[in-house]
Design a protein around this motif. Structure first.
Motif, short mmCIF file in Angstrom:
data_model
loop_
_atom_site.label_atom_id
_atom_site.label_comp_id
_atom_site.label_asym_id
_atom_site.label_seq_id
_atom_site.Cartn_x
_atom_site.Cartn_y
_atom_site.Cartn_z
N LEU A 11 -40.83 11.79 1.68
CA LEU A 11 -41.84 11.08 2.45
C LEU A 11 -43.09 10.75 1.62
CD1 LEU A 11 -41.66 13.04 5.84
CD2 LEU A 11 -40.49 10.93 5.17
N ARG A 12 -43.07 11.11 0.34
CA ARG A 12 -44.23 10.87 -0.52
C ARG A 12 -43.98 9.81 -1.58
NH1 ARG A 12 -44.66 17.32 -1.62
NH2 ARG A 12 -45.07 17.96 0.56
N ASN A 13 -42.76 9.30 -1.66
CA ASN A 13 -42.38 8.44 -2.77
C ASN A 13 -42.96 7.04 -2.69
OD1 ASN A 13 -40.92 10.19 -4.37
ND2 ASN A 13 -39.02 9.88 -3.22
N VAL A 16 -46.75 3.12 1.20
CA VAL A 16 -46.74 2.67 2.59
C VAL A 16 -46.24 3.78 3.51
CG1 VAL A 16 -45.72 1.04 4.22
CG2 VAL A 16 -46.50 0.24 1.98
N LEU A 17 -45.17 4.45 3.09
CA LEU A 17 -44.62 5.53 3.90
C LEU A 17 -45.61 6.69 4.00
CD1 LEU A 17 -42.27 6.51 5.58
CD2 LEU A 17 -41.20 7.37 3.48
N MET A 20 -47.93 5.80 6.66
CA MET A 20 -47.34 5.79 7.99
C MET A 20 -47.22 7.19 8.57
SD MET A 20 -44.42 2.84 7.48
CE MET A 20 -43.92 2.76 9.20
N VAL A 21 -47.00 8.19 7.72
CA VAL A 21 -46.81 9.56 8.22
C VAL A 21 -48.09 10.40 8.10
CG1 VAL A 21 -44.35 9.50 7.69
CG2 VAL A 21 -45.94 10.45 6.01
N ARG A 22 -49.18 9.77 7.70
CA ARG A 22 -50.45 10.49 7.55
C ARG A 22 -50.90 11.04 8.90
NH1 ARG A 22 -53.28 6.97 4.32
NH2 ARG A 22 -52.30 8.10 2.60
#
Length: 324
Positions: A11-13, A16-17, A20-22
């Motif tokens: 989820l860190r790569n 943008v993602l 989104m998960v922040r």
């Protein structure tokens, strides 16, 4: 050999993602900008707080427009009186500096949320937050003047009052005074948890409010105490506070979380002058990345539980967010 383990990095790569998960987001609308207004002309730098100035009423107009353009929706006004006296009379004078400042801001931008600091310290020669008799700071006698000060701010157009004096019973006194005058809809943001902190040093210069004798430890809280913070906040909730505040913020994020977990009222964190000055000083020396450090601090305050951040960095943060 087959290994089984969690791949948290998936989820860190991608940037943008990651966004989104922040879990915690800092917005310009989270901020309240504290500023210092004087009877003097022009704009005068506060040396211990780079980037923060004493503002004339005319400069306050310009500052209001800057905040509006940046999307900072609220401010807290601190007044520097022309004269001081033993009963802090300019604090509640109809034409006092704060009362004039409120009217200036509202004439420039009626939609700006205007909060005011309610205290007596910068208005009397002793520099204490209540009436002084000998070496004693009088509690109950001070409540009358604090309530009158709050009422005068609301009559001038303030949207919210924030008593910072730490006299016992001040929220109840202010709530009763406002309600009696018909201002039942005006909220109170109490400095519910205000510590006797060394981080206030630059503010004392900015507000011309250093105590002439002693210190404020008989009414501000011991930095070692957190259970006491819950008792203080509970009293203010009972007395009619609508928003609670913890001050300072950076060294007290455990207290922010404890207060947040104990009460269901909105919570403000005051990122105070010493915290601001330390970051600015280190950044000016090139020792830290100011933007990165500031945003990490603000995220920490939000993560700890603050919905409102009162900070001298408000304009900087709004610019950072705009440029992202």
């Amino acid at each position: 050999m087959e290994l089984h383990f969690d791949r948290h990095r998936r989820l860190r790569n991608h940037s943008v993602l990651r966004g989104m998960v922040r879990e915690t987001r800092v917005l310009a609308s989270d901020f309240m900008y504290p500023l210092f207004v004087t009877h003097d002309d022009g704009r005068h730098p506060i040396l211990s707080m780079p980037g923060v100035d004493h503002l004339s009423l005319q400069e306050l107009r310009r500052e209001t427009n800057v905040l509006s353009e940046l999307g900072v929706p609220s401010m807290m006004i601190f007044g520097i009186p022309a004269v001081k006296d033993d009963v802090s009379s300019e604090a509640y004078a109809e034409n006092g500096i704060v009362q004039q400042a409120i009217q200036v801001v509202k004439s420039e931008n009626p939609h700006m949320l205007v909060a005011t600091d309610v205290c007596l310290c910068q208005y009397n020669p002793a520099g204490h937050c209540g009436l002084v008799h000998g070496d004693q700071i009088l509690n109950d006698e001070s409540l009358v003047l604090l309530a009158q000060t709050a009422l005068s701010h609301v009559q001038a157009g303030a949207d919210l009052v924030a008593p910072s004096d730490m006299m016992d019973g001040r929220v109840a006194a202010i709530r009763a005074k406002l309600d009696e005058a018909g201002y039942v809809q005006t909220p109170i943001m109490s400095y519910a948890v205000k510590y006797a902190s060394a981080f206030y040093g630059p503010f004392r210069e900015a507000a011309h409010s250093a105590p002439a004798f002693g210190d404020r430890r008989t009414y501000q809280m011991d930095p070692a105490n957190v259970r006491e913070a819950i008792r203080e906040a509970r009293s203010d909730v009972t007395e009619g506070a609508d928003i609670l505040m913890v001050k300072p913020a950076m060294a007290y994020m455990d207290v922010i979380r404890a207060v947040k977990d104990s009460f269901d009222l909105p919570l403000a964190a005051y990122n105070v002058s010493g915290e601001y000055a330390m970051v600015k000083a280190a950044a000016l020396q090139g020792w830290i990345d100011e933007r990165a450090v500031v945003m990490e601090m603000m995220t920490g305050f939000k993560r700890a539980g603050a919905e409102i951040i009162i900070s001298y960095f408000a304009k900087d943060v709004a610019r950072y967010l705009r440029d992202m």
